[in-house]
Design a protein around this motif. Structure first.
Motif, PDB file in Angstrom:
ATOM      1  N   ALA A 110       0.828  -1.206   0.000  1.00 21.02           N
ATOM      2  CA  ALA A 110       0.000   0.000   0.000  1.00 21.02           C
ATOM      3  C   ALA A 110       0.866   1.261   0.000  1.00 21.02           C
ATOM      4  O   ALA A 110       0.562   2.244  -0.692  1.00 21.02           O
ATOM      5  CB  ALA A 110      -0.928  -0.012   1.212  1.00 21.02           C
ATOM      6  N   LEU A 111       1.962   1.241   0.773  1.00 22.50           N
ATOM      7  CA  LEU A 111       2.887   2.366   0.779  1.00 22.50           C
ATOM      8  C   LEU A 111       3.474   2.573  -0.618  1.00 22.50           C
ATOM      9  O   LEU A 111       3.542   3.709  -1.114  1.00 22.50           O
ATOM     10  CB  LEU A 111       4.007   2.105   1.789  1.00 22.50           C
ATOM     11  CG  LEU A 111       5.181   3.100   1.771  1.00 22.50           C
ATOM     12  CD1 LEU A 111       4.724   4.488   2.180  1.00 22.50           C
ATOM     13  CD2 LEU A 111       6.310   2.607   2.681  1.00 22.50           C
ATOM     14  N   PHE A 112       3.895   1.487  -1.247  1.00 18.08           N
ATOM     15  CA  PHE A 112       4.454   1.586  -2.598  1.00 18.08           C
ATOM     16  C   PHE A 112       3.440   2.192  -3.562  1.00 18.08           C
ATOM     17  O   PHE A 112       3.775   3.100  -4.338  1.00 18.08           O
ATOM     18  CB  PHE A 112       4.890   0.209  -3.084  1.00 18.08           C
ATOM     19  CG  PHE A 112       5.472   0.227  -4.472  1.00 18.08           C
ATOM     20  CD1 PHE A 112       6.837   0.358  -4.666  1.00 18.08           C
ATOM     21  CD2 PHE A 112       4.653   0.139  -5.592  1.00 18.08           C
ATOM     22  CE1 PHE A 112       7.372   0.404  -5.949  1.00 18.08           C
ATOM     23  CE2 PHE A 112       5.179   0.179  -6.874  1.00 18.08           C
ATOM     24  CZ  PHE A 112       6.544   0.308  -7.051  1.00 18.08           C
ATOM     25  N   GLU A 113       2.208   1.694  -3.518  1.00 14.65           N
ATOM     26  CA  GLU A 113       1.194   2.166  -4.465  1.00 14.65           C
ATOM     27  C   GLU A 113       0.904   3.647  -4.282  1.00 14.65           C
ATOM     28  O   GLU A 113       0.717   4.388  -5.258  1.00 14.65           O
ATOM     29  CB  GLU A 113      -0.091   1.347  -4.329  1.00 14.65           C
ATOM     30  CG  GLU A 113       0.041  -0.120  -4.716  1.00 14.65           C
ATOM     31  CD  GLU A 113       0.273  -0.329  -6.210  1.00 14.65           C
ATOM     32  OE1 GLU A 113       0.337   0.661  -6.964  1.00 14.65           O
ATOM     33  OE2 GLU A 113       0.405  -1.492  -6.618  1.00 14.65           O
ATOM     34  N   ARG A 114       0.844   4.115  -3.035  1.00 15.29           N
ATOM     35  CA  ARG A 114       0.602   5.548  -2.791  1.00 15.29           C
ATOM     36  C   ARG A 114       1.731   6.387  -3.379  1.00 15.29           C
ATOM     37  O   ARG A 114       1.486   7.404  -4.043  1.00 15.29           O
ATOM     38  CB  ARG A 114       0.468   5.823  -1.293  1.00 15.29           C
ATOM     39  CG  ARG A 114      -0.820   5.305  -0.668  1.00 15.29           C
ATOM     40  CD  ARG A 114      -1.053   5.930   0.696  1.00 15.29           C
ATOM     41  NE  ARG A 114       0.044   5.679   1.620  1.00 15.29           N
ATOM     42  CZ  ARG A 114       0.116   4.621   2.418  1.00 15.29           C
ATOM     43  NH1 ARG A 114      -0.832   3.691   2.386  1.00 15.29           N
ATOM     44  NH2 ARG A 114       1.135   4.465   3.252  1.00 15.29           N
ATOM     45  N   ARG A 115       2.940   5.982  -3.116  1.00 16.22           N
ATOM     46  CA  ARG A 115       4.088   6.726  -3.626  1.00 16.22           C
ATOM     47  C   ARG A 115       4.184   6.638  -5.153  1.00 16.22           C
ATOM     48  O   ARG A 115       4.580   7.591  -5.818  1.00 16.22           O
ATOM     49  CB  ARG A 115       5.377   6.185  -2.985  1.00 16.22           C
ATOM     50  CG  ARG A 115       5.447   6.374  -1.482  1.00 16.22           C
ATOM     51  CD  ARG A 115       5.777   7.806  -1.143  1.00 16.22           C
ATOM     52  NE  ARG A 115       5.834   8.037   0.293  1.00 16.22           N
ATOM     53  CZ  ARG A 115       6.611   8.953   0.863  1.00 16.22           C
ATOM     54  NH1 ARG A 115       7.390   9.716   0.120  1.00 16.22           N
ATOM     55  NH2 ARG A 115       6.600   9.117   2.173  1.00 16.22           N
TER      56      ARG A 115
END
Length: 325
Positions: free
Chosen positions: A231-236
């Motif tokens: 989820a962190l990767f996708e947001r960034r």
């Protein structure tokens, strides 16, 4: 046709996999028959046969090549993989240290690289990476090239979020990546919060100490933790810039173009603007078309947005009658 294993999964090229399947379907083949039947060059066939022979997938006969039965081949490939990967892991001391369910410490870079190489053959769908480095070091970059090649050749989607400029060219070109190689999707972010690798959304790796990679990595398989990293990767990723994104070109406008755009911004129709400026409606249309071409936009709405973002329309008063650019 006998069931054919996917040799690409085991690290062989697409050409080698295709030739093996062809021989299983049609029987033993000469090099020339493979060239004609598959439409491959002599060089590609020779290279593919070398791969197959080294993997134990074919037997060389005096005049042709014969495929090894799939069941025996798979057993042989499994033995080769265990032999290939067990030695580096045994030699990279200390051994992995379990920390808790779904988390273990790989206490050196060498052990981490060996573990990643072991898992590359098992990745099926997706490989995500965050890379905060402004420049790669050779110790990390060189092993990454063959791993990337193996994943991309198999059709695994690779996305890399990095701090290096998106328009700076391929950062791995200096470490063995060839111009014809497939490359991951890349986006640039001003700040990348952590160095991270996620394989098939099931296994995540991150360094124990971002400032000292020699202390090794954590390998995480806890579903909730891996999901949080994804989820962190996708947001960034969504907030980052792609290599294809280009800034809006800067342009200078003539007095006529400024006047015309100013009138249209006030709500004038083409006819009204033409009458006010004492020019023809065709001149209005041609001027707008010319501006759209210069800014690379397709319609007047996009033209308005582009002109607004550039802030180049400062005069809204009509030009004197007959004013020329």
């Amino acid at each position: 046709m006998r069931d054919a294993p996917s040799l690409s999964v085991w690290g062989l090229s697409v050409d080698a996999d295709l030739m093996y399947r062809c021989m299983l379907m049609f029987g033993s083949q000469t090099s020339r028959q493979l060239e004609r039947g598959l439409g491959l060059s002599r060089h590609r066939v020779a290279r593919g046969l070398d791969e197959l022979h080294a993997a134990g997938a074919v037997d060389r006969r005096p005049t042709h090549w014969a495929p090894v039965e799939p069941d025996g081949l798979i057993s042989s490939l499994r033995r080769q993989r265990r032999s290939r990967h067990s030695a580096p892991i045994r030699d990279a001391l200390p051994q992995p240290v379990p920390l808790d369910d779904g988390v273990r410490h790989l206490p050196s870079r060498a052990l981490t690289r060996a573990r990643l190489a072991e898992l590359v053959g098992a990745v099926r769908h997706e490989h995500l990476a965050m890379q905060p480095e402004r420049a790669y070091d050779a110790e990390s970059a060189r092993p990454a090239v063959p791993m990337d090649r193996a994943l991309l050749t198999r059709g695994v989607r690779m996305r890399v979020l990095g701090a290096q400029p998106a328009d700076g060219g391929d950062p791995l070109a200096a470490y063995g990546r060839q111009a014809e190689d497939l490359t991951p999707d890349y986006r640039e972010a001003p700040e990348v919060p952590v160095k991270l690798i996620v394989m098939d959304r099931r296994i995540a790796f991150l360094p124990v100490s971002p400032d000292d990679l020699d202390r090794g990595y954590l390998e995480i398989t806890q579903e909730a933790v891996v999901s949080a990293f994804v989820a962190l990767f996708e947001r960034r990723w969504e907030a980052a810039e792609t290599r294809q994104e280009q800034p809006m070109p800067r342009i200078s406008l003539t007095a006529r173009e400024r006047t015309l755009l100013g009138l249209l911004a006030q709500g004038y129709t083409d006819a009204g603007a033409a009458d006010t400026m004492r020019i023809s409606r065709r001149t209005v249309s041609n001027t707008l078309r010319y501006l759209m071409d210069r800014l690379g936009v397709d319609n007047r709405f996009q033209l308005g947005l582009a002109i607004g973002s550039l802030g180049v329309v400062t005069s809204t008063g009509p030009a004197p009658a007959g004013e020329e650019a």
